[in-house]
Design a protein around this motif. Structure first.
Motif, PDB file in Angstrom:
ATOM      1  N   ALA A  63      -9.086   0.319  -0.305  1.00 21.10           N
ATOM      2  CA  ALA A  63      -9.015  -0.416  -1.568  1.00 21.10           C
ATOM      3  C   ALA A  63      -8.233  -1.714  -1.396  1.00 21.10           C
ATOM      4  CB  ALA A  63      -8.370   0.463  -2.641  1.00 21.10           C
ATOM      5  N   GLY A  64      -7.144  -1.650  -0.628  1.00 24.90           N
ATOM      6  CA  GLY A  64      -6.353  -2.848  -0.382  1.00 24.90           C
ATOM      7  C   GLY A  64      -7.128  -3.896   0.402  1.00 24.90           C
ATOM      8  N   LEU A  65      -7.909  -3.454   1.391  1.00 30.41           N
ATOM      9  CA  LEU A  65      -8.714  -4.388   2.169  1.00 30.41           C
ATOM     10  C   LEU A  65      -9.801  -5.033   1.309  1.00 30.41           C
ATOM     11  CD1 LEU A  65      -9.182  -2.392   5.503  1.00 30.41           C
ATOM     12  CD2 LEU A  65      -7.847  -4.474   5.191  1.00 30.41           C
ATOM     13  N   LYS A  66     -10.433  -4.242   0.460  1.00 31.47           N
ATOM     14  CA  LYS A  66     -11.496  -4.779  -0.397  1.00 31.47           C
ATOM     15  C   LYS A  66     -10.976  -5.864  -1.333  1.00 31.47           C
ATOM     16  CE  LYS A  66     -14.468  -0.669  -0.668  1.00 31.47           C
ATOM     17  NZ  LYS A  66     -14.983   0.392  -1.588  1.00 31.47           N
ATOM     18  N   ALA A  67      -9.722  -5.733  -1.739  1.00 38.26           N
ATOM     19  CA  ALA A  67      -9.144  -6.695  -2.691  1.00 38.26           C
ATOM     20  C   ALA A  67      -8.751  -8.017  -2.042  1.00 38.26           C
ATOM     21  CB  ALA A  67      -7.926  -6.071  -3.368  1.00 38.26           C
ATOM     22  N   MET A  68      -8.802  -8.083  -0.723  1.00 38.50           N
ATOM     23  CA  MET A  68      -8.386  -9.302  -0.031  1.00 38.50           C
ATOM     24  C   MET A  68      -9.508 -10.343  -0.027  1.00 38.50           C
ATOM     25  SD  MET A  68      -6.338  -7.721   3.231  1.00 38.50           S
ATOM     26  CE  MET A  68      -4.834  -6.763   2.967  1.00 38.50           C
ATOM     27  N   PRO A  69      -9.176 -11.630  -0.078  1.00 40.90           N
ATOM     28  CA  PRO A  69     -10.183 -12.702  -0.039  1.00 40.90           C
ATOM     29  C   PRO A  69     -10.630 -13.001   1.392  1.00 40.90           C
ATOM     30  CG  PRO A  69      -8.014 -13.667  -0.227  1.00 40.90           C
ATOM     31  CD  PRO A  69      -7.805 -12.168  -0.258  1.00 40.90           C
ATOM     32  N   TRP A  70     -11.064 -11.963   2.097  1.00 43.75           N
ATOM     33  CA  TRP A  70     -11.289 -12.074   3.532  1.00 43.75           C
ATOM     34  C   TRP A  70     -12.446 -13.015   3.890  1.00 43.75           C
ATOM     35  CZ3 TRP A  70     -15.929 -10.298   5.642  1.00 43.75           C
ATOM     36  CH2 TRP A  70     -16.726  -9.524   4.789  1.00 43.75           C
ATOM     37  N   ARG A  71     -13.412 -13.193   2.978  1.00 43.60           N
ATOM     38  CA  ARG A  71     -14.549 -14.078   3.273  1.00 43.60           C
ATOM     39  C   ARG A  71     -14.139 -15.553   3.334  1.00 43.60           C
ATOM     40  NH1 ARG A  71     -19.432 -11.499   3.100  1.00 43.60           N
ATOM     41  NH2 ARG A  71     -19.456  -9.441   2.098  1.00 43.60           N
ATOM     42  N   SER A  72     -12.968 -15.858   2.825  1.00 41.64           N
ATOM     43  CA  SER A  72     -12.490 -17.247   2.869  1.00 41.64           C
ATOM     44  C   SER A  72     -11.642 -17.518   4.111  1.00 41.64           C
ATOM     45  CB  SER A  72     -11.660 -17.554   1.615  1.00 41.64           C
ATOM     46  OG  SER A  72     -10.462 -16.776   1.603  1.00 41.64           O
ATOM     47  N   TRP A  73     -11.398 -16.486   4.922  1.00 42.10           N
ATOM     48  CA  TRP A  73     -10.539 -16.637   6.091  1.00 42.10           C
ATOM     49  C   TRP A  73     -11.317 -17.265   7.257  1.00 42.10           C
ATOM     50  CZ3 TRP A  73      -8.179 -11.001   6.086  1.00 42.10           C
ATOM     51  CH2 TRP A  73      -7.380 -10.849   4.946  1.00 42.10           C
ATOM     52  N   ASP A  74     -10.567 -17.713   8.268  1.00 41.93           N
ATOM     53  CA  ASP A  74     -11.185 -18.183   9.502  1.00 41.93           C
ATOM     54  C   ASP A  74     -11.994 -17.045  10.131  1.00 41.93           C
ATOM     55  OD1 ASP A  74      -9.978 -20.599   9.129  1.00 41.93           O
ATOM     56  OD2 ASP A  74      -8.314 -20.209  10.515  1.00 41.93           O
ATOM     57  N   VAL A  75     -12.978 -17.400  10.938  1.00 43.02           N
ATOM     58  CA  VAL A  75     -13.887 -16.397  11.483  1.00 43.02           C
ATOM     59  C   VAL A  75     -13.149 -15.331  12.307  1.00 43.02           C
ATOM     60  CG1 VAL A  75     -14.429 -17.759  13.558  1.00 43.02           C
ATOM     61  CG2 VAL A  75     -16.056 -16.041  12.710  1.00 43.02           C
ATOM     62  N   ASP A  76     -12.113 -15.729  13.041  1.00 42.14           N
ATOM     63  CA  ASP A  76     -11.354 -14.756  13.836  1.00 42.14           C
ATOM     64  C   ASP A  76     -10.715 -13.694  12.943  1.00 42.14           C
ATOM     65  OD1 ASP A  76     -12.053 -16.182  16.050  1.00 42.14           O
ATOM     66  OD2 ASP A  76     -10.096 -17.133  16.327  1.00 42.14           O
ATOM     67  N   ARG A  77     -10.143 -14.147  11.813  1.00 36.77           N
ATOM     68  CA  ARG A  77      -9.503 -13.205  10.901  1.00 36.77           C
ATOM     69  C   ARG A  77     -10.541 -12.335  10.180  1.00 36.77           C
ATOM     70  NH1 ARG A  77      -6.379 -15.443  13.463  1.00 36.77           N
ATOM     71  NH2 ARG A  77      -6.993 -13.611  14.667  1.00 36.77           N
ATOM     72  N   GLN A  78     -11.714 -12.914   9.942  1.00 34.47           N
ATOM     73  CA  GLN A  78     -12.778 -12.121   9.330  1.00 34.47           C
ATOM     74  C   GLN A  78     -13.220 -10.997  10.269  1.00 34.47           C
ATOM     75  OE1 GLN A  78     -16.066 -13.876   7.255  1.00 34.47           O
ATOM     76  NE2 GLN A  78     -14.984 -15.811   6.916  1.00 34.47           N
ATOM     77  N   ILE A  79     -13.286 -11.297  11.562  1.00 30.19           N
ATOM     78  CA  ILE A  79     -13.654 -10.274  12.545  1.00 30.19           C
ATOM     79  C   ILE A  79     -12.594  -9.178  12.573  1.00 30.19           C
ATOM     80  CG2 ILE A  79     -13.933  -9.843  15.012  1.00 30.19           C
ATOM     81  CD1 ILE A  79     -15.219 -12.649  15.183  1.00 30.19           C
ATOM     82  N   ASP A  80     -11.308  -9.571  12.538  1.00 27.64           N
ATOM     83  CA  ASP A  80     -10.227  -8.579  12.498  1.00 27.64           C
ATOM     84  C   ASP A  80     -10.382  -7.671  11.273  1.00 27.64           C
ATOM     85  OD1 ASP A  80      -9.168  -9.702  14.775  1.00 27.64           O
ATOM     86  OD2 ASP A  80      -7.610 -10.844  13.730  1.00 27.64           O
ATOM     87  N   TRP A  81     -10.668  -8.289  10.123  1.00 26.81           N
ATOM     88  CA  TRP A  81     -10.812  -7.523   8.887  1.00 26.81           C
ATOM     89  C   TRP A  81     -11.959  -6.533   9.012  1.00 26.81           C
ATOM     90  CZ3 TRP A  81     -14.433  -6.294   5.288  1.00 26.81           C
ATOM     91  CH2 TRP A  81     -13.986  -5.820   4.042  1.00 26.81           C
ATOM     92  N   ARG A  82     -13.101  -6.980   9.518  1.00 22.58           N
ATOM     93  CA  ARG A  82     -14.262  -6.093   9.647  1.00 22.58           C
ATOM     94  C   ARG A  82     -13.982  -4.940  10.609  1.00 22.58           C
ATOM     95  NH1 ARG A  82     -19.242  -7.762   7.789  1.00 22.58           N
ATOM     96  NH2 ARG A  82     -19.340  -9.850   6.889  1.00 22.58           N
ATOM     97  N   TRP A  83     -13.269  -5.234  11.689  1.00 20.59           N
ATOM     98  CA  TRP A  83     -12.969  -4.189  12.674  1.00 20.59           C
ATOM     99  C   TRP A  83     -12.035  -3.138  12.077  1.00 20.59           C
ATOM    100  CZ3 TRP A  83      -8.469  -2.678  15.371  1.00 20.59           C
ATOM    101  CH2 TRP A  83      -8.702  -1.801  16.451  1.00 20.59           C
ATOM    102  N   ILE A  84     -11.007  -3.590  11.384  1.00 23.83           N
ATOM    103  CA  ILE A  84     -10.069  -2.655  10.766  1.00 23.83           C
ATOM    104  C   ILE A  84     -10.773  -1.833   9.682  1.00 23.83           C
ATOM    105  CG2 ILE A  84      -8.042  -2.506   9.253  1.00 23.83           C
ATOM    106  CD1 ILE A  84      -7.308  -2.813  12.158  1.00 23.83           C
TER     107      ILE A  84
END
Length: 253
Positions: A63-84
């Motif tokens: 739930a905490g991850l879903k609430a983050m604005p991860w699509r606006s992050w740099d591509v490297d951080r987006q990959i980290d988010w998807r992996w986690i």
């Protein structure tokens, strides 16, 4: 794990570490494989209480991850988010849907054996960690007896092989009541497994779980049919390339 440097916002880092720790709880040898030996000193637990606690943690983290604005992050951080996120989903499905621990003693035995191998190979001086692990084995075996109630013939064979290796390592450790209790518990458990009759040869996770894993854990865009077709195409191309090379390769005798 507490001192591990993970890039990202403080909120992401906190959740990422909790999810990684949850994965360590399911398979502590992931920690020892990464050199985090102190984090590895535990055995898996699939008791109802452990499953409930881990699931609650994972649900909160997802739930905490879903609430983050991860699509606006740099591509490297987006990959980290998807992996986690994929790791959390995978752990949750293992606990609640696949439930391999109901028939597979190796869910406990393999992480334990891999931890001992890692400690003996890469941290032989950390005898204290091996002693702490040894102390947990008898209780772990008791949980296996209560939880892995439907082993298949293949599960029994795997458990027998892994336990044989564990016993070799344990018997090489200094004698102690904990070591003797661990050896006795493991030996008795495998002896009882080998007495089982009329059990299924094996079981599989099934098509639905396989398709789910392709999409949500491996993050692949293909269906099993697409993946098989791609593999067959690449196999045909590889065979053709090898056939073309064969006349030009010297034969060594």
């Amino acid at each position: 794990l507490a001192t591990l440097s993970i890039p990202g916002t403080p909120a992401f880092v906190a959740i990422a570490k909790d999810i990684i720790d949850a994965r360590f709880a399911l398979d502590p040898s992931i920690a020892s494989g990464d050199g985090l030996f102190d984090d590895a000193v535990r055995v898996p637990s699939f008791s109802p209480a452990s499953i409930a606690a881990l699931t609650a943690r994972l649900d909160k983290d997802l739930a905490g991850l879903k609430a983050m604005p991860w699509r606006s992050w740099d591509v490297d951080r987006q990959i980290d988010w998807r992996w986690i996120y994929a790791n959390a989903q995978d752990a949750r499905r293992q606990l609640l849907v696949e439930r391999l621990y109901t028939h597979r003693p190796a869910m406990w035995l393999e992480p334990l054996a891999n931890n001992f191998i890692a400690l003996l190979t890469y941290a032989p001086a950390r005898v204290d960690l091996r002693l702490r692990l040894t102390k947990l084995i008898a209780g772990m075996v008791s949980e296996m007896r209560q939880t892995a109630v439907a082993p298949t013939a293949r599960d029994v064979k795997t458990a027998e092989g892994v336990t044989e290796g564990l016993l070799i390592m344990l018997k090489a450790e200094p004698a102690s009541p904990d070591r003797d209790a661990a050896v006795a518990a493991l030996s008795s458990y495998v002896d009882d497994l080998k007495k089982l009759k009329g059990i299924a040869e094996f079981t599989a996770i099934g098509r639905e779980n396989y398709e789910w894993r392709l999409r949500h854990v491996l993050l692949l865009p293909w269906s099993p049919q697409n993946l098989l077709a791609l593999a067959q195409t690449e196999l045909t191309e590889t065979d053709a390339a090898l056939a073309e090379l064969k006349p030009r390769v010297s034969t060594f005798t």
